[in-house]
Write a protein that holds these residues in place. Structure first.
Motif, short mmCIF file in Angstrom:
data_model
loop_
_atom_site.label_atom_id
_atom_site.label_comp_id
_atom_site.label_asym_id
_atom_site.label_seq_id
_atom_site.Cartn_x
_atom_site.Cartn_y
_atom_site.Cartn_z
N ALA A 602 0.93 -1.28 0.06
CA ALA A 602 -0.06 0.21 0.17
C ALA A 602 0.78 1.40 -0.04
CB ALA A 602 -0.90 0.04 1.13
N GLU A 603 1.95 1.12 0.76
CA GLU A 603 2.82 2.29 0.98
C GLU A 603 3.58 2.58 -0.55
OE1 GLU A 603 5.45 1.52 4.05
OE2 GLU A 603 4.00 2.09 5.60
N GLU A 606 1.13 4.04 -2.80
CA GLU A 606 0.75 5.53 -2.34
C GLU A 606 1.97 6.32 -2.92
OE1 GLU A 606 -0.29 8.16 1.46
OE2 GLU A 606 0.16 6.02 1.71
N ARG A 607 3.39 5.61 -2.72
CA ARG A 607 4.32 6.49 -3.12
C ARG A 607 4.43 6.77 -4.98
NH1 ARG A 607 7.24 3.37 0.73
NH2 ARG A 607 7.76 1.76 -0.81
N GLU A 609 1.82 6.61 -6.83
CA GLU A 609 0.78 7.64 -7.25
C GLU A 609 1.28 8.81 -6.98
OE1 GLU A 609 -3.93 8.63 -5.96
OE2 GLU A 609 -2.95 6.59 -5.13
N LYS A 610 1.82 9.26 -5.63
CA LYS A 610 2.30 10.59 -5.41
C LYS A 610 3.37 11.12 -6.42
CE LYS A 610 1.14 10.56 -0.50
NZ LYS A 610 1.78 10.64 0.89
#
Length: 683
Positions: A602-603, A606-607, A609-610
């Protein structure tokens, strides 16, 4: 001529300690073998007897018995453990974490004078035992002193032997008949191991001597196979203890400590006979053994069940059942005639059940009642005896009915005391203990209940305080006290559903409370009785604790009497719990790993996507900057195209044509001369 016999002289020298190897030190058979035995002690006992029989002189007898011989040199026990996680036994000098056949194991064996291999509890040890004997035999030319190898086998290698006399089945087998023995089909590997070990010992008996001990079913010190029945009887969870088949099969037995004595005698005597039967003198059937256990430990009843039903038990292995169902009469003639054994249970389990039960409880960590021995085995009558007491029981019942009719349905004290005393003498009370709540209420009731029934009146008067029956007398006395107001308020606050039909109703409770106060203000109270016996009551004031459920009070009581001393888990149950705990731990670890991977994924997502969002924004910023720069550059570009570039282009062309030595100065001078602004100023 006054000379001391040669054997006595040899024994008079200090005994050298000997190192003994034993496999599976943590097994039932392996606990404490030879660790407290003095090397040569069995020889001394035999010499004492012989000295007296042969009219040894008083001086010589004094020399033998006067303690002049050093008692140094006990056996140093080393060996392996059946489980890697097992703790090192206190009696062991060293333990080896060797789980398979290897040169390392051989090196440990070579350090020992005596090597014992027990194959009665774990058939998987047969391969290791035969390898050890063979490996030592190969190395025997290097031995500086004699090494003794003893294989502890089982009488199951005799289980299918043909009777010595087909017409007389009561003739017992002896050591001399060992060549005629025929093994049980499930113990073929045992008899093959026996034959190999005996063969290896014939090559060079001064270097390497081998013995085989045919052990009966082992019991004692916590029990082995018989633990199944002891535990069932002690827990008293069934009305009767099962006997498989008709129970008329004879089972040769021996106490584990007596088996250890046989091994010590072999080590000391080094007899010429190399196959030795190790059984006690009993000739008990399975039925007699189970009946004795049930009578002295449990409900007192036995139940015959079909043999095939025995295989339904998960706690008994096939090997256990084979041993319990064997039918074999054996007599250990050699050890009777040649060995000096201080028997623990020479006549067998039944005749020695008191001591065996005592050591069973000690070994298993159960509540030990040292006073049990006086009355042990007298409770729990046989069915035949019970049938003879029908008339007596009927008389008792008639007396109870008459007493209740005369006392308004109230049972007289003599009957309450009789029934209570009988109950306290039952096996459940003697094994698990008991709690008496609110009875006895008076000094006289307590005296009648706990005093010895056959107490001499003269002794009672002389000693003032009669002796109590320690078989049933409590170890602890707890007195819960509280003021009347506290008790009344507690009763008032009880729900009606709890009060209904009990003595907690207002009228009945007040009567009971007043009676209690009257009884406990007399000179002799029930608490005085226990004080006189030096069983000092613990007084707990309930009103000090704001605890309707009495949890704090229970903790206070536990401080006084200690934690429950109940039946512990078996090794199998412990292993099962440990396995479950390990499985649970593995599942938890897997879940934690999966959760960690999920978080990391998930991290990462998320990274990513960011990062993509950031790159989009960066590209947009660059585009906007480029558009801004483009917009800002248009006037400048127009200016340059109009005012600078034409002149600069002409200057560059001229510079290329002329090719001056310093093209930069030429171009600068050309631009200055041809500056459009200067030209316009001239005009």
């Amino acid at each position: 001529d006054g000379r001391v016999p040669a054997r006595a002289m040899a024994a008079a020298t200090p005994a050298r300690s000997q190192r003994v190897f034993l496999n599976h030190l943590d097994s039932h058979c392996g606990r404490g073998y030879l660790s407290k035995c003095v090397v040569g002690a069995s020889l001394e006992d035999l010499e004492e007897d012989e000295g007296e029989d042969e009219n040894t002189s008083d001086a010589e007898v004094s020399n033998l018995k006067g303690g002049q011989r050093p008692k140094e040199g006990v056996y140093q026990v080393v060996g392996t453990l059946s489980k890697v996680e097992s703790n090192k036994p206190s009696f062991a000098v060293e333990t080896y974490a060797v789980s398979n056949i290897s040169d390392e194991l051989l090196s440990h064996l070579l350090e020992c004078e005596i090597i014992l291999y027990n194959i009665t509890e774990d058939a998987n040890q047969i391969e290791e035992a035969t390898w050890a004997a063979s490996a030592l035999h190969t190395e025997m030319q290097r031995f500086e002193t004699l090494k003794i190898f003893i294989l502890i086998s089982t009488i199951m290698s005799w289980a299918k032997s043909k009777p010595l006399d087909p017409e007389d089945s009561e003739i017992a087998f002896t050591d001399e008949d060992y060549r005629r023995r025929k093994s049980h089909p499930n113990f073929i590997d045992h008899i093959n191991a026996e034959k190999l070990v005996l063969k290896l010992g014939k090559t060079n008996k001064r270097k390497f001597s081998t013995y085989v001990v045919a052990s009966g079913l082992q019991y004692g010190a916590g029990e082995g196979i018989l633990h199944y029945f002891f535990k069932m009887a002690w827990l008293s969870e069934t009305p009767s203890i099962p006997v498989f088949g008709d129970g008329n099969n004879f089972i040769p037995t021996i106490h584990v400590l007596d088996l250890a004595a046989v091994l010590q005698n072999i080590a000391d005597h080094r007899p010429k006979t190399h196959y030795i039967v190790a059984v006690d003198e009993s000739m008990h059937t399975l039925k007699e053994l189970i009946k004795c256990i049930s009578k002295n430990v449990g409900p007192g009843k036995i139940k015959m069940i079909p043999r095939e039903n025995a295989f339904l038990s998960k706690e008994l292995t096939q090997s256990h059942l084979d041993m319990l169902l064997v039918n074999l009469r054996m007599e250990a003639m050699f050890l009777k005639d040649n060995f000096s054994i201080k028997w623990v249970a020479q006549t067998g389990l039944v005749e020695n059940i008191e001591e065996i039960l005592k050591e069973y409880k000690e070994s298993r960590g159960l509540l030990v009642m040292a006073w049990q021995a006086d009355d042990m085995g007298e409770e729990g009558e046989d069915d035949e005896e019970e049938s003879e007491n029908i008339e007596e029981a009927q008389e008792l019942l008639d007396g109870i009915k008459q007493s209740m009719e005369q006392n308004g349905s109230h049972l007289d004290d003599q009957y309450v005391i009789k029934f209570t005393k009988d109950k306290l003498k039952t096996m459940p009370c003697r094994n698990q203990g008991y709690v008496l709540d609110g009875f006895p209420e008076t000094y006289d009731q307590a005296k009648e209940l706990f005093n010895l029934e056959d107490e001499d009146e003269e002794e009672e008067i002389k000693g003032r305080i009669p002796k109590c029956d320690k078989l049933i007398t409590p170890e602890f006395v707890i007195s819960l006290t509280a003021p009347d107001e506290f008790l009344k308020n507690r009763i008032i606050n009880l729900p009606e559903s709890v009060v209904a039909g009990t003595h907690y109703t207002q009228d009945r409770f007040l009567i009971s409370l007043n009676l209690f106060r009257e009884l406990n203000t007399e000179d002799e109270t029930v608490l005085n009785y226990f004080d006189e016996l030096e069983i000092h009551p613990q007084i707990i004031d309930v009103a000090k604790f704001e605890d309707p459920e009495n949890r704090i009070i229970v903790k206070e009581i536990i401080k006084e009497i200690g934690e429950p001393r109940n039946y512990g888990l078996t090794d199998e149950e412990k292993e099962k719990l440990e396995r479950k705990a390990a499985e649970k731990h593995l599942v938890k670890e897997a879940e934690e790993v999966a959760e960690q991977e999920r978080k990391e994924a998930a991290e990462r997502a998320e990274r990513k996507e960011k990062w993509e969002e950031w790159n989009k924004r960066l590209a947009e910023v660059k585009r906007q900057e480029e558009e801004l720069l483009e917009a800002q550059s248009i006037p400048l570009r127009n200016y340059l195209m109009k005012h600078v570039m034409p002149t600069l282009t002409q200057g560059l062309n001229e510079c290329c044509k002329i090719r001056p030595d310093d093209p930069v100065d030429f171009l600068a001078e050309y631009l200055f001369k041809n500056n459009p602004e200067i030209e316009s100023d001239k005009h």
